[in-house]
Enzyme design. Sequence first.
Site, mmCIF file in Angstrom:
data_model
loop_
_atom_site.group_PDB
_atom_site.id
_atom_site.type_symbol
_atom_site.label_atom_id
_atom_site.label_comp_id
_atom_site.label_asym_id
_atom_site.label_seq_id
_atom_site.Cartn_x
_atom_site.Cartn_y
_atom_site.Cartn_z
ATOM 1 N N LYS A 33 22.135 38.033 45.949
ATOM 2 C CA LYS A 33 22.680 39.089 46.817
ATOM 3 C C LYS A 33 23.801 38.617 47.741
ATOM 4 C CE LYS A 33 20.202 41.693 44.716
ATOM 5 N NZ LYS A 33 20.936 42.304 43.617
ATOM 6 N N SER A 34 24.524 37.611 47.267
ATOM 7 C CA SER A 34 25.633 37.119 48.098
ATOM 8 C C SER A 34 26.992 37.469 47.496
ATOM 9 C CB SER A 34 25.514 35.606 48.273
ATOM 10 O OG SER A 34 25.565 34.997 47.011
ATOM 11 N N THR A 36 27.914 39.539 41.517
ATOM 12 C CA THR A 36 28.548 40.520 40.626
ATOM 13 C C THR A 36 30.070 40.500 40.833
ATOM 14 O OG1 THR A 36 26.583 41.848 41.081
ATOM 15 C CG2 THR A 36 28.365 42.936 39.902
ATOM 16 N N HIS A 51 21.335 30.904 40.001
ATOM 17 C CA HIS A 51 20.934 30.877 41.413
ATOM 18 C C HIS A 51 20.237 29.545 41.721
ATOM 19 C CE1 HIS A 51 21.946 35.027 42.083
ATOM 20 N NE2 HIS A 51 20.935 35.557 41.446
ATOM 21 N N TYR A 62 31.402 34.990 51.004
ATOM 22 C CA TYR A 62 31.622 36.432 50.769
ATOM 23 C C TYR A 62 32.577 36.990 51.819
ATOM 24 C CZ TYR A 62 30.192 41.378 50.076
ATOM 25 O OH TYR A 62 30.154 42.736 49.832
ATOM 26 N N LYS A 71 26.715 48.937 49.122
ATOM 27 C CA LYS A 71 27.763 49.266 50.110
ATOM 28 C C LYS A 71 28.926 48.284 50.033
ATOM 29 C CE LYS A 71 25.356 51.539 53.921
ATOM 30 N NZ LYS A 71 25.018 51.420 55.342
ATOM 31 N N GLY A 72 28.589 46.998 49.785
ATOM 32 C CA GLY A 72 29.631 45.987 49.694
ATOM 33 C C GLY A 72 30.369 45.777 51.010
#
Length: 331
Positions: free
Chosen positions: A79-80, A83, A137, A228, A297-298
Amino acid sequence: MDCPQDDLQVISSQGEVLPQSNEFQELLQSLPIRKSMMNTPIYLYNGIWIDESCLKAMIAFQQNFQAQDTDIILVTTPKSGTTWLKSLVFTITRRFQYTISDENHPLVTTNPHGLVPFFEIVYPHNHVGTPRLFATHLQYTLLPESIKTCKCKIIYLCRNPRDTFVSTWHFVHKMKSKLDPSWQFPSLEESFDQFCEGVSKFGPFWEQILQYWKLSNERPEKVLFLKYEELKDDIIAQCKKMADFMNFSFSSEEENEGVIKDIAEFCSFEHLSNLEVNKQTEQHSVPWVDNGLFFRKGEIGDWKNLITLSMAEKLDQLVEQKLQGSGLKLN
Ligand code: PAP
């Protein structure tokens, strides 16, 4: 990233499905066990918390994978921005093969996870084109020797843990409640305390961050360390950095023609999340996970809408303490 229990098998390098051995069952029974944020079992194996199916695939990967000098391996905390990183690296390295346009580019018809496979989700995996692109990961210490000794390159991406935790929370809740609306989850506070304890998938998250941070300082030609928030802040500069690192530098003609800007826009949250393939609820580029679940949401700072200020401060203090002396800051 979550891995359902029955979907994966240990597969040899020759492609045979290996029976679930007594040895593996004995191994599982010998490991410390806790519940994940999704309320499913996770095991502590060689310093990371991992679920049964990912552990099987990881062992097959460790035993069988042979890296090549030209491979590029993307490593992230869950989740960092995995994608996003997959789409950027795919588009940069394949830009002479595929025009960056909506009609014919693989990213238009395939979710980024379908183009850059995770080592520990399904092994062996299909990869598309050259150079070979993979993702994981896993901590550096758990990668097979061939990755460490050959000239392949690693791009590492992490994110502020507050947003990472919140992104994970929304992901597991959306995913599991879709499979079974009556599913019982641990509370937000319990999940948060466990995250701070280091008990989260592929965690403790700080161990992984520190390993790749240290390595990026010792061997900058091997590991590129990204955040990120820095991608959000200046995507053009970060794309150039990635391209140079991978030996896929942009020419001055490309820069003048706006190719980097085109790539950044093509891989942006707005563009990718609006593609039909990524709105799909029935297409799974990772077993069991709807393609749409990789886009929420990004944004930076969405933690404010879920956790309290005192939780955020607790996490900040923990991170500061864990990263002390490393020279790394995560805000
Ligand atoms: P994974 O670990 O399961 O692969 P990963 O892609 O690392 O997931 O993380 C998903 C997060 O990246 C989501 O963040 P959010 O929950 O805070 O919204 C998702 O929205 C965000 N994300 C996905 N694609 C992009 C993109 N192109 N640009 C920016 N953020 C993105």
